[in-house]
Design a protein around this motif. Structure first.
Motif, short mmCIF file in Angstrom:
data_model
loop_
_atom_site.label_atom_id
_atom_site.label_comp_id
_atom_site.label_asym_id
_atom_site.label_seq_id
_atom_site.Cartn_x
_atom_site.Cartn_y
_atom_site.Cartn_z
N ILE A 40 36.47 43.88 37.42
CA ILE A 40 37.37 43.43 36.35
C ILE A 40 37.10 44.22 35.08
N SER A 69 32.41 42.16 36.32
CA SER A 69 33.25 42.72 35.27
C SER A 69 32.43 43.65 34.40
N ASN A 75 37.50 39.53 31.19
CA ASN A 75 37.38 38.66 32.35
C ASN A 75 37.84 37.25 32.03
#
Length: 200
Positions: A40, A69, A75
């Protein structure tokens, strides 16, 4: 701004570095499901908006391999949108979520961990900060605590993740731990072992 480091073995060191190499999350639509894999970052939300616009019937997000992430703010923003859109989340039997990927899984309206799924948690660190060294009332905790409150997850889960493993390591959750924090809509089945998840 602190960020939670990606959680999988060698990727920990790579994503912690400024010039880290990683594959951003990509989405593939299959009927009423959207399959997600990758890390992410700030591009994830726009990619998700594109695939959902093209597939308005989709209401299930399958998290095939979301290792974490590189941007915790991105995120949380993305995960809130998944929640707002009413998506269910599934980690399939051969799937894996860790770190920010686990936070994303919890955004699902209905949440399913299939037998053998891998679910990883750990603490966060970044910008000279280490989560476990901060007092509990430090505002650096707020982005996570606010997120979990907003999606209906008890804040005790956040504190659990901080001590489950340090930022440069990973703890693979058991079904008992997942059930303790009501991570799934129905009781979680046996999850992947640490050995299986490390190799995945």
């Amino acid at each position: 701004m602190p960020f939670r480091l990606t959680s999988i073995a060698v990727s920990l060191a790579l994503l912690a570095s400024c010039g880290a190499y990683y594959a951003p999350v990509h989405f593939v639509a299959e009927g009423d499901r959207i399959i997600a894999s990758g890390t992410i970052d700030e591009t994830t939300l726009s990619a998700f908006e594109d695939v959902t616009a093209e597939n308005p019937e989709a209401r299930t997000l399958v998290l095939q391999y979301i290792e974490g992430s590189v941007d915790d703010d991105a995120n949380v923003i993305f995960s809130r949108e998944v929640r707002k859109a009413g998506f269910d989340t599934i980690v399939p039997s051969d799937g894996l979520v860790a770190s920010g990927g686990t936070d994303l899984f919890l955004a699902g309206h209905r949440r399913v961990l299939q037998p053998g799924a891998c679910v990883g948690v750990h603490s966060w660190a970044g910008s000279g900060l280490v989560a476990t060294e901060l007092p509990e009332d430090d505002p650096e905790h707020d982005r996570y605590l606010d997120y979990f409150r907003d999606i209906g997850v008890d804040e005790s889960f956040y504190w659990y993740t901080l001590y489950a493993a340090p930022a440069d390591s990973i703890h693979w959750m058991t079904a008992a731990e997942a059930n303790r924090f009501d991570m799934t809509t129905k009781a979680a089945p046996a999850l992947g072992s640490a050995l299986e998840c490390d190799e995945r």
